[in-house]
Design an enzyme around this catalytic site. Structure first.
Site, PDB file in Angstrom:
ATOM      1  N   HIS A 125     -48.358  30.752  47.619  1.00  0.00           N
ATOM      2  CA  HIS A 125     -48.718  29.503  48.193  1.00  0.00           C
ATOM      3  C   HIS A 125     -48.300  29.316  49.722  1.00  0.00           C
ATOM      4  O   HIS A 125     -47.361  30.030  50.127  1.00  0.00           O
ATOM      5  CB  HIS A 125     -48.103  28.455  47.214  1.00  0.00           C
ATOM      6  CG  HIS A 125     -48.501  26.846  47.516  1.00  0.00           C
ATOM      7  ND1 HIS A 125     -47.821  26.028  48.491  1.00  0.00           N
ATOM      8  CD2 HIS A 125     -49.033  26.157  46.676  1.00  0.00           C
ATOM      9  CE1 HIS A 125     -48.312  24.935  48.513  1.00  0.00           C
ATOM     10  NE2 HIS A 125     -49.160  24.999  47.249  1.00  0.00           N
ATOM     11  N   CYS A 155     -54.311  25.612  48.969  1.00  0.00           N
ATOM     12  CA  CYS A 155     -52.973  26.193  49.799  1.00  0.00           C
ATOM     13  C   CYS A 155     -52.633  27.564  49.485  1.00  0.00           C
ATOM     14  O   CYS A 155     -51.478  27.946  49.729  1.00  0.00           O
ATOM     15  CB  CYS A 155     -51.652  25.497  49.188  1.00  0.00           C
ATOM     16  SG  CYS A 155     -51.736  23.667  49.589  1.00  0.00           S
ATOM     17  N   GLN A 168     -45.620  26.684  39.624  1.00  0.00           N
ATOM     18  CA  GLN A 168     -46.963  26.531  38.755  1.00  0.00           C
ATOM     19  C   GLN A 168     -46.333  26.918  37.177  1.00  0.00           C
ATOM     20  O   GLN A 168     -47.177  26.835  36.463  1.00  0.00           O
ATOM     21  CB  GLN A 168     -47.850  27.449  39.418  1.00  0.00           C
ATOM     22  CG  GLN A 168     -49.355  27.039  38.934  1.00  0.00           C
ATOM     23  CD  GLN A 168     -49.791  25.627  39.301  1.00  0.00           C
ATOM     24  OE1 GLN A 168     -49.992  24.857  38.125  1.00  0.00           O
ATOM     25  NE2 GLN A 168     -49.563  25.168  40.421  1.00  0.00           N
ATOM     26  N   ASP A 171     -40.770  31.596  43.221  1.00  0.00           N
ATOM     27  CA  ASP A 171     -41.419  30.088  43.251  1.00  0.00           C
ATOM     28  C   ASP A 171     -41.880  29.684  41.718  1.00  0.00           C
ATOM     29  O   ASP A 171     -43.076  30.127  41.558  1.00  0.00           O
ATOM     30  CB  ASP A 171     -42.505  29.938  44.195  1.00  0.00           C
ATOM     31  CG  ASP A 171     -43.352  28.717  44.219  1.00  0.00           C
ATOM     32  OD1 ASP A 171     -43.117  28.032  43.295  1.00  0.00           O
ATOM     33  OD2 ASP A 171     -44.329  28.971  45.051  1.00  0.00           O
TER      34      ASP A 171
HETATM   35  C1  PLP Z   1     -47.343  23.027  44.088  1.00  0.00           C
HETATM   36  C2  PLP Z   1     -46.979  24.221  44.377  1.00  0.00           C
HETATM   37  C3  PLP Z   1     -45.977  24.656  45.573  1.00  0.00           C
HETATM   38  C4  PLP Z   1     -45.612  23.493  46.243  1.00  0.00           C
HETATM   39  O1  PLP Z   1     -44.951  22.393  45.506  1.00  0.00           O
HETATM   40  P1  PLP Z   1     -44.709  21.116  46.344  1.00  0.00           P
HETATM   41  O2  PLP Z   1     -44.255  20.074  44.873  1.00  0.00           O
HETATM   42  O3  PLP Z   1     -45.719  20.828  46.978  1.00  0.00           O
HETATM   43  O4  PLP Z   1     -43.610  21.248  47.036  1.00  0.00           O
HETATM   44  C5  PLP Z   1     -45.660  25.902  45.874  1.00  0.00           C
HETATM   45  N1  PLP Z   1     -46.022  26.953  45.082  1.00  0.00           N
HETATM   46  C6  PLP Z   1     -46.790  26.861  43.944  1.00  0.00           C
HETATM   47  C7  PLP Z   1     -47.190  28.035  43.121  1.00  0.00           C
HETATM   48  C8  PLP Z   1     -47.257  25.568  43.500  1.00  0.00           C
HETATM   49  O5  PLP Z   1     -48.130  25.446  42.649  1.00  0.00           O
END
Ligand code: PLP
Length: 408
Positions: free
Chosen positions: A125, A366, A205, A202
């Site tokens: 992302h 994104c 998701q 991260d």
């Molecule tokens: C949604 C998402 C983000 C960003 O999250 P925010 O709530 O917009 O800060 C980052 N990484 C992944 C994989 C996402 O799905």
């Protein structure tokens, strides 16, 4: 493995928004990878906060402030237990995943120098790519990409080849929001640790679908956003190992993060307050706790099993449409389906579906490098939550057939 079956109709009653109509049609909400809907249990927690004990935390001697502080810290405990962090102070409230990633990327500025390397996966992302690019510019550390194959799976032998004693940081998502791929994070973490690199996963998701155990994973940092798992927007969490959080410098200066302030010098508060400058999203944190309680009451195993069923059903139904191509066909994937119909712009499909009350995402999600990899401007993305039904998949497929007939 046997799991209890979900009572979807009962679950749907918890989500008031699922009753509404859009353009005269019943809402079919399939944009859960962008944000999930909110059950009344969480809405009630928000109303309760503002109706009964709205106050600033940690500072007041008065009753409301005490109550708000207790509930906020209770939520931190709920989150700690959910992710099995060893200590509550390893849970830092942030405004979301993006904020949490920036906190870590900023903190590493003083630990990196020229000659060091940062690895990031090809399916990240922008919230991972951009802070790391900025970190790379500040420090001279080199940013390198772990490539993926056409199915949308990371090439682990290439990852092995990229790892070296120069690798200081590895950033990778647990599940890709653009493709649905579930990445082999256990391996990614273990291998990075062998060369002494720190790992941030991260989990934005992944957290709505799987329950990560940060101690078992032995991950250094794990990030989540409440709004993708039945909670409100504007709040999330950074999990960090205590050692790392102690080593990292504070991210922002302000109230609540200090021990003592004079004009000559400030000493910082201990964890977690060192990273929580200013008045936080108190209600949001409490509501995040309520969201986790809600999802845990349903059960993550049952959620994962049901979503897998929906994924298989939707994949099979969508592939019945002529010239439809799915991007992201990893063996291990979650209920996110990115696709295009040949010769039709994703935005046009999304617009027609919207007229039919069906909410999907169109665009680059994104993750522009992923779109570049597949040489497409964007995709249509249908992402499913445990409250979605097979009937809704059928509505999507019917709507798509109509859209394709109109746009061909
Ligand atoms: C949604 C998402 C983000 C960003 O999250 P925010 O709530 O917009 O800060 C980052 N990484 C992944 C994989 C996402 O799905």
């Amino acid at each position: 493995m046997k799991t209890t079956r979900l009572n979807i109709q009962k679950i749907r009653k918890d989500f008031p928004i699922l009753n509404r109509k859009v353009n005269g049609e019943p809402l079919v909400y399939l944009d859960n990878a962008a944000t999930s809907q909110t059950p009344k249990q969480v809405i009630d927690a928000i109303v309760d906060y503002y109706s009964n004990y709205n106050a600033n935390i940690h500072r007041g001697v008065h009753a409301l402030s005490q109550e708000a502080t207790d509930k906020y810290e209770e939520a931190r405990h709920t989150i700690q237990q959910h992710f099995n962090a060893e200590k509550a102070q390893e849970i830092i409230f942030t405004s979301g995943t993006t904020d949490a990633i920036n906190l870590v990327a900023n903190g590493f500025t003083e630990f990196l120098e020229e000659g060091d390397e940062i690895l990031v996966s090809a399916m990240e992302h922008h919230s991972n790519i951009v802070p790391l690019q900025m970190l790379s510019e500040r420090t001279g550390a080199l940013l390198k990409v772990i490539p993926m194959n056409i199915e949308g799976e990371l090439l682990m032998d290439q990852y092995d080849a990229l790892l070296s004693k120069n690798t200081k940081l590895v950033f990778c998502n647990h599940i890709s929001n653009a493709l649905g791929t579930i990445n082999p994070i256990e391996q990614i973490i273990r291998k990075a640790h062998k060369v002494g690199a720190a790992v941030l996963i991260d989990g934005a998701q992944a957290a709505p679908h799987v329950k990560a155990d940060v101690q078992e994973l032995d991950v250094d940092f794990y990030t989540v956003s409440a709004h993708k798992m039945c909670g409100p927007t504007g709040v999330g969490v950074l999990y960090g190992k205590e050692d790392w959080l102690n080593k990292l410098p504070p991210y922002q200066g302000g109230g609540e993060m200090i021990a003592e302030v004079t004009f000559e010098k400030t000493t910082y508060a201990g964890l977690p307050h060192k990273f929580e400058a200013g008045t936080p999203n108190i209600c949001g944190g409490i509501a995040f706790g309520a969201a986790l309680d809600y999802m845990n009451a349903i059960g993550f195993e049952a959620i994962a099993a049901y979503e897998h069923e929906i994924l298989e059903y939707a994949t099979q139904k969508l592939l019945e449409i002529d010239n439809l191509k799915i991007y992201g066909t990893a063996k291990n994937k979650t209920s996110v389906i990115s696709f295009n119909v040949e010769g039709i712009h994703p935005y046009d499909i999304g617009s027609i579906l919207d007229k039919l009350g069906i909410a999907v995402r169109t665009g680059h999600h994104c993750a522009q490098p992923v779109m570049d990899f597949y040489k497409v401007p964007g995709t249509v993305r249908a992402s499913f939550c445990f409250y979605n039904t097979k009937e809704e998949v059928d509505v999507l497929v019917k709507g798509l057939k109509r859209a394709v007939a109109m746009l061909k």
